[in-house]
Design a protein around this motif. Sequence first.
Motif, PDB file in Angstrom:
ATOM      1  N   VAL A 143       0.845  -1.205   0.000  1.00  0.00           N
ATOM      2  CA  VAL A 143       0.000   0.000   0.000  1.00  0.00           C
ATOM      3  C   VAL A 143       0.884   1.260   0.000  1.00  0.00           C
ATOM      4  CG1 VAL A 143      -1.736   1.313   1.299  1.00  0.00           C
ATOM      5  CG2 VAL A 143      -1.913  -1.188   1.157  1.00  0.00           C
ATOM      6  N   GLU A 144       1.927   1.234   0.842  1.00  0.00           N
ATOM      7  CA  GLU A 144       2.851   2.381   0.919  1.00  0.00           C
ATOM      8  C   GLU A 144       3.527   2.638  -0.434  1.00  0.00           C
ATOM      9  OE1 GLU A 144       5.501   1.197   4.064  1.00  0.00           O
ATOM     10  OE2 GLU A 144       4.006   1.526   5.636  1.00  0.00           O
ATOM     11  N   ASP A 145       3.975   1.539  -1.056  1.00  0.00           N
ATOM     12  CA  ASP A 145       4.657   1.660  -2.351  1.00  0.00           C
ATOM     13  C   ASP A 145       3.725   2.245  -3.409  1.00  0.00           C
ATOM     14  OD1 ASP A 145       6.830   0.591  -1.120  1.00  0.00           O
ATOM     15  OD2 ASP A 145       6.704  -1.386  -2.069  1.00  0.00           O
ATOM     16  N   LYS A 146       2.500   1.759  -3.398  1.00  0.00           N
ATOM     17  CA  LYS A 146       1.506   2.203  -4.367  1.00  0.00           C
ATOM     18  C   LYS A 146       1.217   3.704  -4.178  1.00  0.00           C
ATOM     19  CE  LYS A 146      -2.956   0.643  -6.146  1.00  0.00           C
ATOM     20  NZ  LYS A 146      -4.165  -0.121  -5.789  1.00  0.00           N
ATOM     21  N   GLN A 201       1.418  10.254  -3.681  1.00  0.00           N
ATOM     22  CA  GLN A 201       0.725  10.634  -2.435  1.00  0.00           C
ATOM     23  C   GLN A 201       1.213   9.754  -1.286  1.00  0.00           C
ATOM     24  OE1 GLN A 201      -3.337  10.101  -3.965  1.00  0.00           O
ATOM     25  NE2 GLN A 201      -3.615  12.321  -3.731  1.00  0.00           N
ATOM     26  N   PRO A 202       2.488   9.898  -0.942  1.00  0.00           N
ATOM     27  CA  PRO A 202       3.096   8.998   0.060  1.00  0.00           C
ATOM     28  C   PRO A 202       2.361   9.014   1.410  1.00  0.00           C
ATOM     29  CG  PRO A 202       4.480  10.930  -0.294  1.00  0.00           C
ATOM     30  CD  PRO A 202       3.410  10.976  -1.360  1.00  0.00           C
ATOM     31  N   ILE A 203       2.327   7.831   2.032  1.00  0.00           N
ATOM     32  CA  ILE A 203       1.760   7.722   3.383  1.00  0.00           C
ATOM     33  C   ILE A 203       2.868   7.317   4.341  1.00  0.00           C
ATOM     34  CG2 ILE A 203      -0.605   7.211   2.606  1.00  0.00           C
ATOM     35  CD1 ILE A 203       0.007   4.225   3.086  1.00  0.00           C
ATOM     36  N   GLU A 204       2.567   7.361   5.637  1.00  0.00           N
ATOM     37  CA  GLU A 204       3.571   7.060   6.655  1.00  0.00           C
ATOM     38  C   GLU A 204       4.088   5.622   6.478  1.00  0.00           C
ATOM     39  OE1 GLU A 204       2.120   7.742  10.614  1.00  0.00           O
ATOM     40  OE2 GLU A 204       4.129   7.971  11.450  1.00  0.00           O
ATOM     41  N   LEU A 205       5.413   5.460   6.574  1.00  0.00           N
ATOM     42  CA  LEU A 205       6.012   4.144   6.315  1.00  0.00           C
ATOM     43  C   LEU A 205       5.941   3.251   7.562  1.00  0.00           C
ATOM     44  CD1 LEU A 205       9.085   5.227   4.121  1.00  0.00           C
ATOM     45  CD2 LEU A 205       6.771   4.559   3.405  1.00  0.00           C
ATOM     46  N   LEU A 206       4.718   3.029   8.034  1.00  0.00           N
ATOM     47  CA  LEU A 206       4.492   2.247   9.253  1.00  0.00           C
ATOM     48  C   LEU A 206       5.105   0.850   9.166  1.00  0.00           C
ATOM     49  CD1 LEU A 206       0.775   3.168  10.092  1.00  0.00           C
ATOM     50  CD2 LEU A 206       2.789   3.723  11.483  1.00  0.00           C
ATOM     51  N   SER A 207       5.147   0.309   7.943  1.00  0.00           N
ATOM     52  CA  SER A 207       5.662  -1.064   7.800  1.00  0.00           C
ATOM     53  C   SER A 207       7.128  -1.161   8.196  1.00  0.00           C
ATOM     54  CB  SER A 207       5.477  -1.558   6.365  1.00  0.00           C
ATOM     55  OG  SER A 207       6.365  -0.878   5.497  1.00  0.00           O
ATOM     56  N   THR A 208       7.800  -0.039   8.266  1.00  0.00           N
ATOM     57  CA  THR A 208       9.237  -0.058   8.606  1.00  0.00           C
ATOM     58  C   THR A 208       9.480   0.299  10.080  1.00  0.00           C
ATOM     59  OG1 THR A 208       9.552   2.286   8.084  1.00  0.00           O
ATOM     60  CG2 THR A 208       9.769   0.727   6.254  1.00  0.00           C
ATOM     61  N   ALA A 228      -4.007  -5.053  11.599  1.00  0.00           N
ATOM     62  CA  ALA A 228      -4.755  -4.596  10.421  1.00  0.00           C
ATOM     63  C   ALA A 228      -5.252  -3.162  10.613  1.00  0.00           C
ATOM     64  CB  ALA A 228      -5.922  -5.541  10.147  1.00  0.00           C
ATOM     65  N   LYS A 229      -5.707  -2.871  11.828  1.00  0.00           N
ATOM     66  CA  LYS A 229      -6.184  -1.510  12.119  1.00  0.00           C
ATOM     67  C   LYS A 229      -5.001  -0.538  12.169  1.00  0.00           C
ATOM     68  CE  LYS A 229     -10.351  -2.638  12.085  1.00  0.00           C
ATOM     69  NZ  LYS A 229     -11.157  -2.215  10.931  1.00  0.00           N
ATOM     70  N   LEU A 230      -3.924  -0.958  12.790  1.00  0.00           N
ATOM     71  CA  LEU A 230      -2.726  -0.120  12.902  1.00  0.00           C
ATOM     72  C   LEU A 230      -2.219   0.260  11.513  1.00  0.00           C
ATOM     73  CD1 LEU A 230      -0.411   0.783  15.072  1.00  0.00           C
ATOM     74  CD2 LEU A 230       0.848  -1.148  14.102  1.00  0.00           C
ATOM     75  N   PHE A 231      -2.157  -0.742  10.630  1.00  0.00           N
ATOM     76  CA  PHE A 231      -1.622  -0.518   9.279  1.00  0.00           C
ATOM     77  C   PHE A 231      -2.705  -0.056   8.303  1.00  0.00           C
ATOM     78  CE2 PHE A 231       1.773  -3.961  10.260  1.00  0.00           C
ATOM     79  CZ  PHE A 231       2.605  -3.022  10.845  1.00  0.00           C
ATOM     80  N   ASP A 232      -3.915   0.048   8.814  1.00  0.00           N
ATOM     81  CA  ASP A 232      -5.023   0.515   7.977  1.00  0.00           C
ATOM     82  C   ASP A 232      -5.132  -0.329   6.699  1.00  0.00           C
ATOM     83  OD1 ASP A 232      -7.145   2.161   7.602  1.00  0.00           O
ATOM     84  OD2 ASP A 232      -6.004   3.871   6.820  1.00  0.00           O
TER      85      ASP A 232
END
Lengths: 410, 410
Positions: free
Chosen positions: A88-91, A97-104, A136-140
């Motif tokens: 999702v972040e990459d997309k 329209q970058p979003i917060e890189l929560l996955s990292t 799932a909620k955290l990462f939306d």
Amino acid sequence: MKTVTCTAPVNIAVIKYWGKRDTQLILPTNDSLSVTLSQDILHSKTTISAAKEYSGDRLWLNGKEEDITKNKRMHNCFRETRAIRKAVEDKAAAAGQPIELLSTYPVHVCSENNFPTAAGLASSASGLAALVFTLAKLFDLPSDMSELSRIARQGSGSACRSLFGGFVAWEMGKEADGSDSKAVQVAPETHWPELEALVCVVSDAKKGTSSTEGMQNTIQTSPLMAERLKVVPGRMEAMKKAILAKDFESFGELTMRDSNQFHAVCLDTFPPIFYLNDTSRGIMRLIHEYNRSSPDGKIKAAYTYDAGPNAVIYAPKQNMREIIQLIAHYFPGTDSDYYFKDTYGVLGGAALGENYLPAAHTSFEEVIPVHPVGSVSRLLHTKTHDGPRVLSEKDSLLNEQGLPKRTAQV
Amino acid sequence: MKTVTCTAPVNIAVIKYWGKRDTQLILPTNDSLSVTLSQDILHSKTTISAAKEYSGDRLWLNGKEEDITKNKRMHNCFRETRAIRKAVEDKAAAAGQPIELLSTYPVHVCSENNFPTAAGLASSASGLAALVFTLAKLFDLPSDMSELSRIARQGSGSACRSLFGGFVAWEMGKEADGSDSKAVQVAPETHWPELEALVCVVSDAKKGTSSTEGMQNTIQTSPLMAERLKVVPGRMEAMKKAILAKDFESFGELTMRDSNQFHAVCLDTFPPIFYLNDTSRGIMRLIHEYNRSSPDGKIKAAYTYDAGPNAVIYAPKQNMREIIQLIAHYFPGTDSDYYFKDTYGVLGGAALGENYLPAAHTSFEEVIPVHPVGSVSRLLHTKTHDGPRVLSEKDSLLNEQGLPKRTAQV
């Protein structure tokens, strides 16, 4: 820093899961079906906070810090949810329209059950469901519940069923990669609100066989297991039909038969696996006597047992008062306040410490002796209810520094 | 008046009989195989006297007179043996050499077990075997033992196996009239004299399901039973091979697996049938721990359970001392004299009331708690031995008037 807190419910199977065809992906050898119990009585609660500033992933389970790198099951859930978030972040970045890189970001996870581990109630299903739902909620995540259930399944098989309320099937699937092995809701909790459950916490000194180890021994050594795998598909269809028709007669008989068959293949395992003890079997006998005494010959209650001695009794609401009286008579507790604590005063004010059993039912004593005080330590009266819930900020288990508000009392 | 007294032994199956394909003729749904235990420890003793002067058939069981006309199982045995005698009498008369018309005389039957009914040991097998064998001697029947076993089978299925010593198979047969459903000796008692047995008498307050009723419920309601019927033929062959090779490793594992599978199909019956209690399962666990501790990894003992909670442990003679020590440690008796009475002082003079367990085996306490005193009330140490015996006149249970020498103490 982003923090989310959720709870997930316990589910108790009426068609049992026992046996994996793939132990890495946790793919089962048969479909299973469960009833989700109310989170008001039993739940796992998880707070997860993600922050760039954290030095690494940390985990607290029931107030005690544990080494998150050693928890392979949790690791699977992190890996899968982070991968979806990453996509999702990459997309978003590609779209400008970058979003917060929560996955990292490193995460802090704090999880606890509102029921004592000593109660012997399976906590891995609700625990892993809470973890995955909170992630799932955290990462939306855009994923639907069945999609999430495939991830929860890799944490703990039966966790996939705790992502839905009501009546939930875990479809075993056919694909080698597990892509079609997921949970689906058969009916929501609102479909059959009259169906209630009574958990009887049975004392047991002996350590049982872990279900992870036990089920693979069954697959490898029980000649009867092959027949069970042929029996389950028909039972799944009959069980779904019974639920959709709110036919307690069929639901109850199938539930008891399937519980018994699960424990039968455990006994046919070599060396044999036992989860039922004399108290468990006393409760089974009691329920059969109670059903036999039914004026119209219809089943009034049904028992089921997971990988432990605790009984879960399913029954229509109207029979629950009588059932609590029966259990309290034949399996008296040591501490009335504790014993009846979660029975909502269903027996009325005079309930505690008295004998309320209708005379008609004391005749069972010929086949069921009154058991030693304390054989059943506690009753939990509950019902079918909803799936995981998102809680508010004030319910967080972590403080503003991302550390547990409470730690275990050692 | 003609009087004959005989004893017949108890047999304990290692491949279990459970299920009839014909309830009238007592034809089983599978082959079974048993070990005959010594009559020195456990037997049924029967005296039958036939006299023209008797006013009718009479029966005393364990010192109490019973209505012989109401005992259908015994009636079958009388009918069959009298028919053979009648044929012999007719043939002799036709040949001009008439013999006494014993088949027309009323009989007095007096039978008792040398073990207390309270011990919960199946007495119908030895009882009906003693009846049929005594009738055969009384009537001087020409029939061989397998022929007699077909008659005993109609009294009580497993009685057919008590007509032989050693290792005995009951071949289920295929014929609708039961003519090929009979017992045969696989090996005599002299074949494997090192094989011994320890009967652990387990206390149980609850009345069990009768095996006659229970086995038909299993046939009708257990989905797993069909698979068991496919499994047994292979087990029969493997068991015969193990016995002929005196291969305790295979004998023991097959014995335990088949006992467990029998109890598994009981649990899969609806309503479920339970014969094992917490003490029974404690002994199973103990034997598995004991086998696990074996230095060369070989099985040292094997348990089996019939339709009740008593354990029968088969083991090579050389392990028996250790096994008695183990059982006495984890399942202590209330009365040492009674508890060890039939263990032949195998533990030596210091045995009674002391703890002899080698330190290596007290480590099992982590998985097997020391059970409450009296969970096992008595040990009977015995071995493979011979088939029915004819006793002398002085052993008769009937006096010269054809009445019991002893009557029951009420």
